[in-house]
Design a protein around this motif. Structure first.
Motif, PDB file in Angstrom:
ATOM      1  N   GLN A  17     -35.935  -1.283  17.825  1.00  0.00           N
ATOM      2  CA  GLN A  17     -34.802  -1.629  16.970  1.00  0.00           C
ATOM      3  C   GLN A  17     -35.032  -3.004  16.354  1.00  0.00           C
ATOM      4  N   VAL A  18     -34.783  -3.098  15.054  1.00  0.00           N
ATOM      5  CA  VAL A  18     -34.870  -4.377  14.358  1.00  0.00           C
ATOM      6  C   VAL A  18     -33.471  -4.782  13.938  1.00  0.00           C
ATOM      7  N   LEU A  19     -32.979  -5.873  14.500  1.00  0.00           N
ATOM      8  CA  LEU A  19     -31.671  -6.418  14.132  1.00  0.00           C
ATOM      9  C   LEU A  19     -31.886  -7.800  13.545  1.00  0.00           C
ATOM     10  N   GLY A  20     -31.560  -7.957  12.270  1.00  0.00           N
ATOM     11  CA  GLY A  20     -31.811  -9.236  11.621  1.00  0.00           C
ATOM     12  C   GLY A  20     -33.273  -9.573  11.711  1.00  0.00           C
ATOM     13  N   ASP A  21     -33.607 -10.694  12.357  1.00  0.00           N
ATOM     14  CA  ASP A  21     -35.017 -11.062  12.507  1.00  0.00           C
ATOM     15  C   ASP A  21     -35.474 -10.988  13.963  1.00  0.00           C
ATOM     16  N   VAL A  22     -34.843 -10.086  14.734  1.00  0.00           N
ATOM     17  CA  VAL A  22     -35.215  -9.870  16.134  1.00  0.00           C
ATOM     18  C   VAL A  22     -35.620  -8.408  16.331  1.00  0.00           C
ATOM     19  N   ILE A  23     -36.728  -8.202  17.043  1.00  0.00           N
ATOM     20  CA  ILE A  23     -37.191  -6.851  17.377  1.00  0.00           C
ATOM     21  C   ILE A  23     -36.868  -6.581  18.849  1.00  0.00           C
ATOM     22  N   ILE A  24     -36.232  -5.445  19.114  1.00  0.00           N
ATOM     23  CA  ILE A  24     -35.872  -5.064  20.477  1.00  0.00           C
ATOM     24  C   ILE A  24     -36.695  -3.841  20.852  1.00  0.00           C
ATOM     25  N   VAL A  25     -37.440  -3.932  21.939  1.00  0.00           N
ATOM     26  CA  VAL A  25     -38.344  -2.839  22.305  1.00  0.00           C
ATOM     27  C   VAL A  25     -38.308  -2.605  23.816  1.00  0.00           C
ATOM     28  N   ARG A  26     -38.398  -1.344  24.197  1.00  0.00           N
ATOM     29  CA  ARG A  26     -38.499  -0.983  25.617  1.00  0.00           C
ATOM     30  C   ARG A  26     -39.963  -0.700  25.923  1.00  0.00           C
ATOM     31  N   ILE A  27     -40.485  -1.396  26.916  1.00  0.00           N
ATOM     32  CA  ILE A  27     -41.910  -1.285  27.239  1.00  0.00           C
ATOM     33  C   ILE A  27     -42.074  -0.545  28.567  1.00  0.00           C
ATOM     34  N   PRO A  28     -42.863   0.540  28.591  1.00  0.00           N
ATOM     35  CA  PRO A  28     -43.071   1.301  29.834  1.00  0.00           C
ATOM     36  C   PRO A  28     -43.733   0.441  30.910  1.00  0.00           C
ATOM     37  N   GLU A  29     -43.479   0.793  32.154  1.00  0.00           N
ATOM     38  CA  GLU A  29     -44.078   0.056  33.278  1.00  0.00           C
ATOM     39  C   GLU A  29     -45.597   0.001  33.172  1.00  0.00           C
ATOM     40  N   TYR A  45     -43.782  -6.743  11.233  1.00  0.00           N
ATOM     41  CA  TYR A  45     -42.511  -7.153  10.629  1.00  0.00           C
ATOM     42  C   TYR A  45     -42.528  -8.675  10.427  1.00  0.00           C
ATOM     43  N   PRO A  46     -43.157  -9.129   9.356  1.00  0.00           N
ATOM     44  CA  PRO A  46     -43.351 -10.574   9.154  1.00  0.00           C
ATOM     45  C   PRO A  46     -42.054 -11.374   9.051  1.00  0.00           C
ATOM     46  N   LYS A  47     -40.961 -10.744   8.668  1.00  0.00           N
ATOM     47  CA  LYS A  47     -39.706 -11.494   8.537  1.00  0.00           C
ATOM     48  C   LYS A  47     -39.097 -11.796   9.910  1.00  0.00           C
ATOM     49  N   CYS A  48     -39.550 -11.098  10.943  1.00  0.00           N
ATOM     50  CA  CYS A  48     -38.981 -11.294  12.279  1.00  0.00           C
ATOM     51  C   CYS A  48     -39.625 -12.480  12.983  1.00  0.00           C
ATOM     52  N   ARG A  49     -38.858 -13.092  13.900  1.00  0.00           N
ATOM     53  CA  ARG A  49     -39.355 -14.287  14.586  1.00  0.00           C
ATOM     54  C   ARG A  49     -39.283 -14.170  16.106  1.00  0.00           C
ATOM     55  N   SER A  50     -38.630 -13.136  16.625  1.00  0.00           N
ATOM     56  CA  SER A  50     -38.519 -12.978  18.077  1.00  0.00           C
ATOM     57  C   SER A  50     -38.680 -11.514  18.459  1.00  0.00           C
ATOM     58  N   VAL A  51     -39.210 -11.300  19.670  1.00  0.00           N
ATOM     59  CA  VAL A  51     -39.305  -9.949  20.234  1.00  0.00           C
ATOM     60  C   VAL A  51     -38.662  -9.980  21.612  1.00  0.00           C
ATOM     61  N   VAL A  52     -37.782  -9.020  21.859  1.00  0.00           N
ATOM     62  CA  VAL A  52     -37.010  -8.969  23.100  1.00  0.00           C
ATOM     63  C   VAL A  52     -37.288  -7.655  23.809  1.00  0.00           C
ATOM     64  N   ASN A  98     -37.919 -18.109  20.219  1.00  0.00           N
ATOM     65  CA  ASN A  98     -36.997 -19.058  20.838  1.00  0.00           C
ATOM     66  C   ASN A  98     -35.547 -18.618  20.775  1.00  0.00           C
ATOM     67  N   GLU A  99     -35.229 -17.668  19.899  1.00  0.00           N
ATOM     68  CA  GLU A  99     -33.833 -17.313  19.656  1.00  0.00           C
ATOM     69  C   GLU A  99     -33.595 -15.825  19.820  1.00  0.00           C
ATOM     70  N   THR A 100     -32.466 -15.484  20.424  1.00  0.00           N
ATOM     71  CA  THR A 100     -32.032 -14.085  20.463  1.00  0.00           C
ATOM     72  C   THR A 100     -30.782 -13.886  19.604  1.00  0.00           C
ATOM     73  N   GLU A 101     -30.257 -14.966  19.044  1.00  0.00           N
ATOM     74  CA  GLU A 101     -29.130 -14.862  18.120  1.00  0.00           C
ATOM     75  C   GLU A 101     -29.664 -14.603  16.718  1.00  0.00           C
ATOM     76  N   THR A 102     -29.018 -13.708  16.010  1.00  0.00           N
ATOM     77  CA  THR A 102     -29.485 -13.345  14.680  1.00  0.00           C
ATOM     78  C   THR A 102     -28.320 -12.899  13.817  1.00  0.00           C
ATOM     79  N   ILE A 103     -28.584 -12.673  12.549  1.00  0.00           N
ATOM     80  CA  ILE A 103     -27.596 -12.109  11.627  1.00  0.00           C
ATOM     81  C   ILE A 103     -28.175 -10.842  11.032  1.00  0.00           C
ATOM     82  N   HIS A 104     -27.501  -9.743  11.274  1.00  0.00           N
ATOM     83  CA  HIS A 104     -27.956  -8.433  10.809  1.00  0.00           C
ATOM     84  C   HIS A 104     -27.117  -8.010   9.605  1.00  0.00           C
ATOM     85  N   LYS A 105     -27.789  -7.567   8.555  1.00  0.00           N
ATOM     86  CA  LYS A 105     -27.084  -7.123   7.343  1.00  0.00           C
ATOM     87  C   LYS A 105     -27.098  -5.606   7.273  1.00  0.00           C
ATOM     88  N   GLU A 106     -25.925  -5.044   6.993  1.00  0.00           N
ATOM     89  CA  GLU A 106     -25.792  -3.587   6.903  1.00  0.00           C
ATOM     90  C   GLU A 106     -24.622  -3.256   5.987  1.00  0.00           C
TER      91      GLU A 106
END
Length: 342
Positions: free
Chosen positions: A92-104, A121-128, A148-156
């Protein structure tokens, strides 16, 4: 016009963060050196005028390339073939943060995966990294891998949602329902009983004319972002935020429309939603998580039964499935016009 502002090199990061927070940064174009002052200034692309800065036209703008390959293709040849099968195929890409589930099986590769996603995703700056959700407030369990940041602004849908992805859930699966709600509520008083950060309230306020909303949220973290999103979208005159339990703060006999966009325990609050509607009639949007073998039958019967307790009639106007919630369980919404017969 490809707008940009000219900024001294040493101030670029501070200004970039400011523009990102205000949604003025054009994320489709790259920051580049000034042709006239290449050693001192950089051009930051913007999508609107910026108070206190002179706007210039950016010659020969450089655009980010769209994603053209998969994570598996990117990492093929860099990690063992046996591990490629475990790579995530969605995130999932929210604003400039990528959220991913990584298998064990790939925990030892998580930084490699994160860096590769940032390349994609060059516009993104964090991966969670995502570990699921927990508790009454459905708080996500997440950990920063890179950035460094998990706060972002998502446009929709021309709306802006500020949130911290480490504290707040934002479901892409509810996109169609948010868009549907944005087309309703014109010239109405709407009560949003579980408003969160404004998932439904903000699109309604932005797109519906002469709408007034009372948005109730009990989670203090979500409520903080609800207030910020009201300001961010400039709908202060449209939305009244209320922090508290909707069983205590939902008004009675005032609403033309009530939104009940929560799941799992929504039925405990159904009586408050129905009591909030005008006796002359109003529309209820009731969400519930339902086993497949009771799809629609259970939420419909609950609405009708509670309405009858207050001497009201519920006319079912429609229902649909929003998404699969868990194996054999679906998130559904039922639209019902509830009124007191004369």
């Amino acid at each position: 016009m490809n707008k940009a502002i000219l900024i001294p090199k040493e101030k670029v990061e501070t200004v970039r963060c400011y523009l990102s927070e205000k949604n003025l940064l054009d994320r489709t174009r790259k920051i580049k050196r000034s042709k006239k002052y290449p050693d001192k200034y950089l051009e930051i692309p913007v999508n609107d005028d910026v108070d206190g800065y002179k706007i210039i036209e950016q010659d020969e703008p450089e655009y980010y390339k769209p994603v053209t390959s998969s994570l598996k293709e990117k990492l093929s040849g860099y990690i063992p073939k046996a591990e490629l099968q475990y790579l995530p195929t969605g995130w999932q890409v929210l604003g400039d943060v990528i959220i991913v589930r990584i298998p064990e099986e790939l925990e030892h590769r998580k930084k490699t995966i994160a860096y590769t996603l940032l390349e994609m995703y060059p516009k993104c700056r964090s991966v969670v990294e995502d570990f699921g959700i927990e508790g009454q407030f459905r708080r996500p369990k997440r950990k920063l891998i890179i950035g460094n940041e998990t706060e972002t602004i998502h446009k929709e849908n021309q709306c802006y949602f500020k949130l911290d992805v480490a504290d707040i859930m934002y479901s892409k699966g509810n996109l169609d329902e948010r868009q549907r709600m944005s087309k309703l509520g014109e010239d109405e008083l709407v009560v949003d009983m579980f408003s969160g950060i404004g998932y439904f309230s903000i699109p309604m306020a932005v797109h519906s004319k002469r709408t007034k909303l009372i948005s109730i949220e009990i989670n203090p973290i979500s409520f903080k972002y609800l207030q910020e999103n009201i300001n961010l979208n400039r709908v202060d005159d449209t939305v009244i935020p209320v922090c508290g339990d909707c069983s205590l703060y939902t008004p009675e006999n005032t609403a033309d429309r009530v939104l009940m966009g929560y799941v799992r325990t929504t039925h405990y609050y159904l009586k408050y939603g129905i009591k909030a509607l005008k006796e002359s009639g109003g529309m209820l949007h009731y969400h519930e998580t339902v086993p497949e073998n009771r799809l629609y039958e259970r939420p419909v019967s609950r609405i009708k039964n509670v309405a009858s307790e207050f001497g009201k009639t519920a006319q079912i106007c429609g229902h649909h499935t929003i998404k699969k919630y868990s194996p054999g369980v679906y998130h559904v919404v039922v639209d019902a016009y509830v009124y007191k017969p004369k």
